[in-house]
Structures are given as C-alpha cells and as structure tokens.
Design a protein around this motif. Structure first.
Motif, short mmCIF file in Angstrom:
data_model
loop_
_atom_site.label_atom_id
_atom_site.label_comp_id
_atom_site.label_asym_id
_atom_site.label_seq_id
_atom_site.Cartn_x
_atom_site.Cartn_y
_atom_site.Cartn_z
N SER A 177 -7.29 17.83 9.11
CA SER A 177 -6.96 16.50 9.64
C SER A 177 -6.54 15.56 8.52
CB SER A 177 -8.16 15.92 10.38
OG SER A 177 -9.28 15.81 9.50
N GLU A 178 -6.99 15.83 7.28
CA GLU A 178 -6.62 15.00 6.13
C GLU A 178 -5.34 15.51 5.44
OE1 GLU A 178 -7.88 12.25 5.34
OE2 GLU A 178 -9.96 12.18 6.02
N SER A 179 -4.91 16.72 5.77
CA SER A 179 -3.67 17.28 5.19
C SER A 179 -2.86 17.92 6.31
CB SER A 179 -4.00 18.30 4.09
OG SER A 179 -4.87 19.32 4.59
N PRO A 180 -2.30 17.12 7.22
CA PRO A 180 -1.65 17.66 8.41
C PRO A 180 -0.19 18.07 8.23
CG PRO A 180 -1.71 15.27 8.54
CD PRO A 180 -2.43 15.65 7.27
N TYR A 181 0.42 17.68 7.11
CA TYR A 181 1.86 17.87 6.95
C TYR A 181 2.15 19.00 5.96
CZ TYR A 181 1.50 13.16 8.82
OH TYR A 181 1.16 12.07 9.57
N GLU A 182 3.13 19.81 6.30
CA GLU A 182 3.52 20.92 5.44
C GLU A 182 4.45 20.44 4.33
OE1 GLU A 182 4.29 25.40 6.71
OE2 GLU A 182 6.03 24.14 7.11
N VAL A 183 4.16 20.80 3.09
CA VAL A 183 5.07 20.52 1.98
C VAL A 183 6.34 21.35 2.19
CG1 VAL A 183 5.43 20.70 -0.52
CG2 VAL A 183 3.20 19.98 0.38
N THR A 184 7.49 20.71 2.16
CA THR A 184 8.75 21.41 2.40
C THR A 184 9.02 22.42 1.30
OG1 THR A 184 9.63 19.42 3.45
CG2 THR A 184 11.22 21.11 2.81
N PRO A 185 9.25 23.70 1.64
CA PRO A 185 9.52 24.70 0.61
C PRO A 185 10.88 24.48 -0.04
CG PRO A 185 9.78 25.66 2.79
CD PRO A 185 9.22 24.29 2.99
N GLY A 186 11.00 24.90 -1.31
CA GLY A 186 12.27 24.80 -2.01
C GLY A 186 12.54 23.44 -2.63
N ILE A 187 11.56 22.54 -2.58
CA ILE A 187 11.71 21.21 -3.17
C ILE A 187 10.57 20.96 -4.15
CG2 ILE A 187 11.85 18.72 -2.74
CD1 ILE A 187 12.91 19.29 0.02
N VAL A 188 10.90 20.47 -5.34
CA VAL A 188 9.89 20.04 -6.30
C VAL A 188 9.65 18.55 -6.07
CG1 VAL A 188 9.28 19.79 -8.73
CG2 VAL A 188 10.59 21.78 -7.97
N PHE A 189 8.40 18.20 -5.76
CA PHE A 189 8.04 16.82 -5.50
C PHE A 189 7.21 16.26 -6.65
CE2 PHE A 189 8.51 18.55 -1.20
CZ PHE A 189 9.31 17.59 -0.60
N SER A 190 7.46 15.02 -7.02
CA SER A 190 6.56 14.29 -7.89
C SER A 190 5.45 13.73 -7.02
CB SER A 190 7.32 13.16 -8.59
OG SER A 190 6.46 12.44 -9.44
N SER B 192 13.73 17.62 -7.43
CA SER B 192 14.80 18.62 -7.53
C SER B 192 14.60 19.68 -6.46
CB SER B 192 14.80 19.27 -8.92
OG SER B 192 13.51 19.76 -9.25
N ARG B 193 15.59 20.55 -6.33
CA ARG B 193 15.54 21.61 -5.33
C ARG B 193 15.88 22.95 -5.95
NH1 ARG B 193 16.96 19.91 0.66
NH2 ARG B 193 16.15 17.77 0.68
N PHE B 194 15.36 24.02 -5.34
CA PHE B 194 15.75 25.37 -5.75
C PHE B 194 16.04 26.18 -4.50
CE2 PHE B 194 11.10 25.15 -5.62
CZ PHE B 194 10.73 26.27 -4.88
N ASN B 195 16.97 27.14 -4.63
CA ASN B 195 17.34 27.98 -3.50
C ASN B 195 16.22 28.95 -3.19
OD1 ASN B 195 19.93 26.83 -3.23
ND2 ASN B 195 20.74 28.17 -4.83
N LEU B 196 16.01 29.22 -1.90
CA LEU B 196 14.96 30.12 -1.47
C LEU B 196 15.53 31.50 -1.20
CD1 LEU B 196 13.15 27.70 0.98
CD2 LEU B 196 12.27 28.49 -1.21
#
Length: 216
Positions: free
Chosen positions: A178-191, A205-209
C-alpha cells in the motif's frame, strides 16, 4: 532472490522488510542517506553497515527525519557472491550499486568474454556495464532492479522488465504494498529525489530493453 527497501522511517520500512523475508535474508546491508546539502533534494551516502541474519532494524540517534534508509537482504544466486553493494573492488569513485535479480553463470561468462573481463560476481559485472557500456545495459540476459549511488549524481534507480521494483511517496520496494503501489518503469534510469517527506522520480536517461532477457 534478494530484496531492496528504502524509506524514511521504521513504521514504513519494517512491514516491507518483514514481507520481504521469504525472498531471502542470508546477508543484510543497511545504508543511510542524507541530503547532499540544504538546497539539494538529492541524497548521498551517510553510513553503510553489514549484518548477518540477526539484523536490528532501528534508526540511529542522528536526526531521523534527515535520513533515508536502504535495507538490502541478500540470498546469493550465483556461484560467487559478495556482500552488497558492489564497489568494483573498493573503487568508490565508481559509485555503489545494489542489485536485486540474477544473471546466470552462462551469461556472466558470455559478457566477460565479450568485454575481456574476469568478474565472478554478477553485481560487479552489472556495475561495470552500467558505468562503461550503459548503452548495452538492456542487452543483458537476466534480471536486475538496482539502486546506484554516486556522490555527484545522488541516488539513481532502474530496472529491466523481469525484476520487480515499486515506489510510493514514502517507500521504494521490491514488493508491491500500500506504501509502494506504483511500478518503476523498466528501461528508464530515474534520479530519486526527496522533497519534504516524499520520494519523487525524475527521469535521467533511457536504455533499450532486450526482447528476450532470459533467452539463451
């Protein structure tokens, strides 16, 4: 499989840690991050400690509200493993990498041959590729969800499509809660930024999957 949890306080991280225990907990490392400076939302490593199975998950005396805790519970999945995070043989100038996932032995051997390397631990190999061959990161046959810390860049998180990583305003976790309901989008580096008492993800930035990350 290992687990990664990051949060501001025990009331949020402890339930996630307990729920993560079935994923493995042979070795646990705890990292504490603080603001880089008063004007920056970026975080930097403040303290790092390794535990065995008897992990005492409580915040230190240093003002809790200024700290973010990362707890990595490790269940080794390759023939040779070291304690997380990877420092590329203690060269901390290349940052620290925590890895949840598995790169199989045959893929470690293939990548070592391709890059003329001799890494035995999949996390060190993944770390080297992230630093030196970022554009080829998505070609790795295996799974990875990672937290990376480099002083001038703060904390970064990224994953491919076969390793789970979820987030919410107060928790980053390998499990959906319930505190982490969202999936981190694959193929993206997030700060990973902390603004007030909330996490925010900012794309860097992004990398190809790979179309078939487990095809051998």
């Amino acid at each position: 499989m290992c687990s990664i949890n990051m949060a501001f306080d025990d009331s949020v991280i402890n339930p996630a840690i307990q729920e993560s225990l079935p994923r493995g907990s042979l070795v646990t490392t705890e990292a504490l991050f603080a603001f880089q400076n008063d004007e920056s939302p970026k975080l930097d490593l403040w303290n790092l400690h390794e535990y065995g199975e008897s992990y005492n998950n409580s915040f230190p005396v240093k003002s809790d509200e200024d700290l973010v805790k990362l707890v990595h519970m490790q269940a080794p999945t390759t023939q040779e493993s070291s304690t997380q995070p990877s420092t590329l043989f203690k060269d901390t100038s290349l940052g620290l990498l925590w890895h949840n996932g598995i790169i199989f032995q045959s893929e470690i051997e293939r990548l070592n041959k391709k890059y003329n390397l001799d890494y035995k631990w999949d996390t060190d190999l993944l770390h080297w590729i992230f630093v030196n061959r970022f554009e080829e990161l998505g070609e790795i046959r295996g799974s990875f969800a990672c937290v990376y810390n480099l002083p001038e860049r703060g904390v970064l998180i990224f994953r491919n499509e076969t390793a789970p990583l979820y987030y919410g305003r107060k928790l980053i976790s390998s499990i959906k809660t319930s505190e982490s309901p969202y999936e981190v989008t694959p193929g993206i580096v997030f700060s990973l930024l902390r603004i007030g008492n909330a996490f925010y993800l900012e794309e860097e930035s992004r990398f190809n999957l790979s179309e078939s990350p487990f095809e051998f």
